[in-house]
Design a protein around this motif. Structure first.
Motif, PDB file in Angstrom:
ATOM      1  N   LEU A   8       0.828  -1.201   0.000  1.00  0.00           N
ATOM      2  CA  LEU A   8       0.000   0.000   0.000  1.00  0.00           C
ATOM      3  C   LEU A   8       0.868   1.258   0.000  1.00  0.00           C
ATOM      4  O   LEU A   8       1.810   1.381   0.778  1.00  0.00           O
ATOM      5  CB  LEU A   8      -0.913   0.004   1.221  1.00  0.00           C
ATOM      6  N   ASN A   9       0.576   2.194  -0.896  1.00  0.00           N
ATOM      7  CA  ASN A   9       1.260   3.486  -0.932  1.00  0.00           C
ATOM      8  C   ASN A   9       0.342   4.523  -1.556  1.00  0.00           C
ATOM      9  O   ASN A   9      -0.679   4.188  -2.160  1.00  0.00           O
ATOM     10  CB  ASN A   9       2.582   3.389  -1.703  1.00  0.00           C
ATOM     11  N   PHE A  10       0.703   5.797  -1.426  1.00  0.00           N
ATOM     12  CA  PHE A  10      -0.181   6.872  -1.886  1.00  0.00           C
ATOM     13  C   PHE A  10      -0.421   6.822  -3.393  1.00  0.00           C
ATOM     14  O   PHE A  10      -1.505   7.172  -3.868  1.00  0.00           O
ATOM     15  CB  PHE A  10       0.401   8.238  -1.514  1.00  0.00           C
ATOM     16  N   LYS A  11       0.576   6.382  -4.162  1.00  0.00           N
ATOM     17  CA  LYS A  11       0.448   6.383  -5.617  1.00  0.00           C
ATOM     18  C   LYS A  11      -0.688   5.504  -6.111  1.00  0.00           C
ATOM     19  O   LYS A  11      -1.148   5.661  -7.242  1.00  0.00           O
ATOM     20  CB  LYS A  11       1.769   5.946  -6.255  1.00  0.00           C
ATOM     21  N   ILE A  12      -1.132   4.580  -5.259  1.00  0.00           N
ATOM     22  CA  ILE A  12      -2.223   3.699  -5.660  1.00  0.00           C
ATOM     23  C   ILE A  12      -3.520   4.475  -5.863  1.00  0.00           C
ATOM     24  O   ILE A  12      -4.471   3.978  -6.467  1.00  0.00           O
ATOM     25  CB  ILE A  12      -2.407   2.569  -4.617  1.00  0.00           C
ATOM     26  N   SER A  13      -3.547   5.722  -5.397  1.00  0.00           N
ATOM     27  CA  SER A  13      -4.734   6.575  -5.583  1.00  0.00           C
ATOM     28  C   SER A  13      -5.006   6.830  -7.062  1.00  0.00           C
ATOM     29  O   SER A  13      -6.125   7.193  -7.438  1.00  0.00           O
ATOM     30  CB  SER A  13      -4.555   7.912  -4.854  1.00  0.00           C
ATOM     31  N   LYS A  14      -3.991   6.645  -7.915  1.00  0.00           N
ATOM     32  CA  LYS A  14      -4.198   6.799  -9.365  1.00  0.00           C
ATOM     33  C   LYS A  14      -5.268   5.845  -9.885  1.00  0.00           C
ATOM     34  O   LYS A  14      -5.899   6.107 -10.914  1.00  0.00           O
ATOM     35  CB  LYS A  14      -2.890   6.523 -10.120  1.00  0.00           C
ATOM     36  N   LEU A  15      -5.439   4.714  -9.207  1.00  0.00           N
ATOM     37  CA  LEU A  15      -6.351   3.682  -9.682  1.00  0.00           C
ATOM     38  C   LEU A  15      -7.784   3.892  -9.236  1.00  0.00           C
ATOM     39  O   LEU A  15      -8.675   3.150  -9.643  1.00  0.00           O
ATOM     40  CB  LEU A  15      -5.860   2.306  -9.212  1.00  0.00           C
ATOM     41  N   LEU A  16      -8.030   4.888  -8.397  1.00  0.00           N
ATOM     42  CA  LEU A  16      -9.388   5.160  -7.930  1.00  0.00           C
ATOM     43  C   LEU A  16     -10.195   5.813  -9.051  1.00  0.00           C
ATOM     44  O   LEU A  16      -9.754   6.779  -9.666  1.00  0.00           O
ATOM     45  CB  LEU A  16      -9.352   6.071  -6.703  1.00  0.00           C
ATOM     46  N   GLN A  17     -11.371   5.274  -9.333  1.00  0.00           N
ATOM     47  CA  GLN A  17     -12.201   5.789 -10.421  1.00  0.00           C
ATOM     48  C   GLN A  17     -13.310   6.680  -9.874  1.00  0.00           C
ATOM     49  O   GLN A  17     -14.400   6.222  -9.537  1.00  0.00           O
ATOM     50  CB  GLN A  17     -12.783   4.626 -11.231  1.00  0.00           C
ATOM     51  N   ASN A  18     -13.001   7.956  -9.771  1.00  0.00           N
ATOM     52  CA  ASN A  18     -13.956   8.972  -9.350  1.00  0.00           C
ATOM     53  C   ASN A  18     -13.625  10.232 -10.139  1.00  0.00           C
ATOM     54  O   ASN A  18     -12.526  10.773 -10.027  1.00  0.00           O
ATOM     55  CB  ASN A  18     -13.846   9.221  -7.841  1.00  0.00           C
ATOM     56  N   SER A  19     -14.552  10.676 -10.953  1.00  0.00           N
ATOM     57  CA  SER A  19     -14.267  11.770 -11.888  1.00  0.00           C
ATOM     58  C   SER A  19     -13.849  13.055 -11.186  1.00  0.00           C
ATOM     59  O   SER A  19     -12.944  13.760 -11.659  1.00  0.00           O
ATOM     60  CB  SER A  19     -15.489  12.042 -12.777  1.00  0.00           C
ATOM     61  N   TYR A  20     -14.468  13.376 -10.057  1.00  0.00           N
ATOM     62  CA  TYR A  20     -14.118  14.603  -9.333  1.00  0.00           C
ATOM     63  C   TYR A  20     -12.714  14.498  -8.740  1.00  0.00           C
ATOM     64  O   TYR A  20     -11.903  15.422  -8.829  1.00  0.00           O
ATOM     65  CB  TYR A  20     -15.140  14.876  -8.229  1.00  0.00           C
ATOM     66  N   PHE A  21     -12.432  13.334  -8.142  1.00  0.00           N
ATOM     67  CA  PHE A  21     -11.107  13.105  -7.570  1.00  0.00           C
ATOM     68  C   PHE A  21     -10.037  13.143  -8.657  1.00  0.00           C
ATOM     69  O   PHE A  21      -8.968  13.743  -8.483  1.00  0.00           O
ATOM     70  CB  PHE A  21     -11.083  11.753  -6.845  1.00  0.00           C
ATOM     71  N   THR A  22     -10.327  12.509  -9.792  1.00  0.00           N
ATOM     72  CA  THR A  22      -9.379  12.447 -10.912  1.00  0.00           C
ATOM     73  C   THR A  22      -9.019  13.836 -11.416  1.00  0.00           C
ATOM     74  O   THR A  22      -7.842  14.168 -11.597  1.00  0.00           O
ATOM     75  CB  THR A  22      -9.970  11.606 -12.054  1.00  0.00           C
ATOM     76  N   LYS A  23     -10.031  14.667 -11.660  1.00  0.00           N
ATOM     77  CA  LYS A  23      -9.784  16.020 -12.160  1.00  0.00           C
ATOM     78  C   LYS A  23      -8.996  16.850 -11.145  1.00  0.00           C
ATOM     79  O   LYS A  23      -8.100  17.620 -11.511  1.00  0.00           O
ATOM     80  CB  LYS A  23     -11.109  16.701 -12.494  1.00  0.00           C
ATOM     81  N   PHE A  24      -9.341  16.689  -9.873  1.00  0.00           N
ATOM     82  CA  PHE A  24      -8.646  17.422  -8.822  1.00  0.00           C
ATOM     83  C   PHE A  24      -7.181  17.020  -8.756  1.00  0.00           C
ATOM     84  O   PHE A  24      -6.287  17.871  -8.685  1.00  0.00           O
ATOM     85  CB  PHE A  24      -9.325  17.174  -7.472  1.00  0.00           C
ATOM     86  N   MET A  25      -6.899  15.711  -8.819  1.00  0.00           N
ATOM     87  CA  MET A  25      -5.528  15.222  -8.733  1.00  0.00           C
ATOM     88  C   MET A  25      -4.710  15.613  -9.966  1.00  0.00           C
ATOM     89  O   MET A  25      -3.520  15.922  -9.857  1.00  0.00           O
ATOM     90  CB  MET A  25      -5.513  13.713  -8.530  1.00  0.00           C
TER      91      MET A  25
END
Length: 270
Positions: free
Chosen positions: A152-169
């Motif tokens: 587990l590491n922070f970079k795994i957040s790339k794999l989260l599928q949420n359009s608002y989160f994606t655009k923000f990141m």
């Protein structure tokens, strides 16, 4: 067709099989595949041929003799045979998520190139991915990957599928919007203006050098590293040469200082 996808490879037939399978189940299918082979053995061609019936358009295969790392040269050959006005560049060890091509198609824009990223997997996890995992998208599931040896590491957040989160990141990430050979795209006409990839360069920043010349040309870049997702399968880099990497850096520095756009040793050699 809408897009051409150029996939570089070298003696990685097991990985290339996984990658081509993932492209065969994309949500957007109006594209051609061009495999740019830097001198692989015959088995790689057999893998390519086994997928010919899986795509809307025939796969194109360009090959050159194995006399050292010459990725830039074979990419230029692939650009020449491409049939569409928009090109996606990636590697034969990067498995795309099912919406990968559609994301590039959605965000493409005149005057820009798209800068994507990847999520790197350890070897044990890379090896564990089978055809079913790719077809069903399991290999992009955080819980599945953790069960298969990923820490587990922070970079795994790339794999989260949420359009608002994606655009923000995409907006806040400090990572430079550089040209990354495993996940970038642009209009073919822009690459032709700068004469493609610099064939004087070997491994080490050779992809970014092209992006830097696109910047010098006046293009801007869009960050899509959290939108267009691919997972990078592990492999060694025995072809890395410190002296050649140093040479590449000197070329890049010269190009930046002198605002170089078009290089001499590029597409028009062919």
């Amino acid at each position: 067709m809408k897009l051409s996808i150029i996939i570089s490879t070298y003696n990685s037939e097991e990985w290339l099989h996984k990658v081509l399978l993932a492209y065969s189940v994309q949500s957007f299918d109006d594209f051609e595949i061009i495999v740019a082979d830097d001198g692989s053995k015959e088995i790689t061609k057999k893998v390519v041929d086994s997928f010919q019936s899986k795509f809307k358009h025939p796969i194109k295969y360009v090959w050159q003799e194995d006399i050292g790392f010459r990725k830039c040269r074979i990419l230029n050959e692939a650009i020449i045979v491409s049939s569409s006005e928009y090109l996606i560049f990636t590697d034969g060890d990067c498995i795309p998520r099912k919406d990968f091509v559609s994301q590039h198609n959605q965000y493409k824009q005149k005057g820009y190139f798209l800068s994507g990223g990847y999520f790197k997997l350890p070897m044990v996890t890379s090896k564990s991915i089978n055809d079913e995992d790719i077809i069903e998208g399991k290999c992009f599931s955080v819980s599945w990957l953790l069960k298969k040896g990923l820490k587990l590491n922070f970079k795994i957040s790339k794999l989260l599928q949420n359009s608002y989160f994606t655009k923000f990141m995409n907006w806040i990430t400090p990572t430079k919007r550089s040209w990354n050979g495993h996940n970038s795209s642009c209009y073919k006409s822009d690459i032709e203006i700068i004469n493609g990839f610099n064939e004087l360069l070997s491994y080490g920043g050779e992809d970014r050098e092209l992006g830097e010349r696109l910047y010098n040309l006046g293009l801007k870049s869009k960050q899509i590293r959290y939108s267009a997702i691919c997972i990078h399968l592990d492999h060694d880099r025995s072809y890395a040469d410190l002296e050649k990497i140093k040479f590449n850096r000197e070329i890049r520095k010269f190009n930046k200082v002198n605002k170089i756009t078009r290089i001499e040793c590029g597409i028009d050699k062919h």
